[in-house]
Design a protein around this motif. Structure first.
Motif, PDB file in Angstrom:
ATOM      1  N   MET A 162      24.502  33.542 -29.244  1.00 29.54           N
ATOM      2  CA  MET A 162      24.623  34.958 -28.909  1.00 29.54           C
ATOM      3  C   MET A 162      23.720  35.331 -27.737  1.00 29.54           C
ATOM      4  SD  MET A 162      26.981  36.025 -30.828  1.00 29.54           S
ATOM      5  CE  MET A 162      26.870  37.800 -30.551  1.00 29.54           C
ATOM      6  N   ASN A 174      25.893  37.068 -25.118  1.00 32.92           N
ATOM      7  CA  ASN A 174      25.863  38.503 -25.380  1.00 32.92           C
ATOM      8  C   ASN A 174      24.478  39.070 -25.094  1.00 32.92           C
ATOM      9  OD1 ASN A 174      26.850  41.006 -26.190  1.00 32.92           O
ATOM     10  ND2 ASN A 174      26.399  40.656 -28.355  1.00 32.92           N
ATOM     11  N   GLY A 190      23.964  43.034 -25.245  1.00 33.36           N
ATOM     12  CA  GLY A 190      24.428  43.772 -26.413  1.00 33.36           C
ATOM     13  C   GLY A 190      23.341  44.623 -27.025  1.00 33.36           C
ATOM     14  N   TRP A 196      18.957  39.405 -28.951  1.00 32.00           N
ATOM     15  CA  TRP A 196      18.970  37.994 -29.343  1.00 32.00           C
ATOM     16  C   TRP A 196      17.770  37.269 -28.743  1.00 32.00           C
ATOM     17  CZ3 TRP A 196      22.201  37.645 -33.158  1.00 32.00           C
ATOM     18  CH2 TRP A 196      23.333  38.478 -33.187  1.00 32.00           C
TER      19      TRP A 196
END
Length: 248
Positions: free
Chosen positions: A188, A192, A195, A199
């Motif tokens: 992730m 990502n 986002g 993470w």
């Protein structure tokens, strides 16, 4: 991916997980104060206690009226502020299931230091991958990720009850769900990055926890659930007291 429910892993060195319970209590207390207060107070807590990379790197400035602690302290304070009940609940559940055995392996004081260092590492890694971010990082996920990594190294073969897909309870060796969870964090982070979930903080906590558990665990605590087997020469046996013979 999964929700941890319970592990079959008794404490070996401590009577109770006092630090784990204390950390949960502090997190719940901070959330309760911000939850019942007006929304402006919650926003102030997020901005004043949250970790903001752009502020730490002097790319942005926080209004002085919103500064609650020195900016360097936000490396730690962010980990005690949560967005909502479910954000808090998920982190505290992971802390409750995995924290006690890591505390057992490290000892109370070193576990507290471990927790705070993993939180700081999560903030630092978050800042390194998103240095211009002006949004506050909040939540205990960095510290919790370090605890999960430490548990994986200490107890991969312990039976862990997990709720799969939020529906199916299964007993599994800990390394199966934890491997999937750890890999997910890195995947992730790669795909990502922008986002809502940091993470980077998760990965920073994982890296710190992996290293710190190796050097901070109690002397003699084995890794990967290995049992300590004493050589036969030093195995103790029950002795029988000698009764002196009476002389005739």
């Amino acid at each position: 991916m999964f929700v941890p429910l319970h592990d079959v892993n008794a404490l070996k060195y401590i009577r109770a997980q006092y630090v784990t319970i204390g950390l949960i209590a502090v997190n719940v207390l901070v959330w309760a104060v911000t939850a019942v207060a007006p929304s402006a107070v919650g926003e102030l807590a997020a901005l004043g206690l949250g970790f903001i990379p752009a502020v730490v790197f002097d790319q942005a400035y926080l209004d002085p009226s919103m500064v609650l602690v020195p900016e360097n302290a936000t490396f730690l304070t962010y980990a005690f502020v949560h967005l909502d009940f479910w954000h808090l609940a998920s982190n505290m559940l992971f802390l409750w299931v995995f924290g006690d055995n890591v505390e057992d392996a490290l000892g109370h004081v070193r576990f507290l230091a471990f927790y705070l260092l993993c939180a700081a590492a999560g903030a630092l890694f978050h800042a390194l991958v998103t240095p211009a971010s002006q949004g506050p990082l909040i939540g205990a996920s960095g510290a919790i990720s370090g605890i999960v990594a430490a548990y994986f190294i200490l107890h991969p073969r312990v039976r862990l009850w997990v709720l799969v897909f939020m529906r199916i309870p299964l007993p599994l060796p800990a390394f199966i769900p934890l491997t999937l969870w750890l890999v997910q964090q890195f995947v992730m982070l790669a795909f990502n990055l922008d986002g809502m979930v940091s993470w980077g903080a998760h990965v920073g906590g994982i890296l710190a926890g992996t290293v710190l558990v190796l050097v901070m665990r109690r002397k003699g605590v084995p890794l990967f659930d290995r049992k300590i087997v004493l050589p036969k020469a030093v195995v103790t046996r029950a002795s029988v007291p000698l009764v002196p013979r009476s002389s005739s």
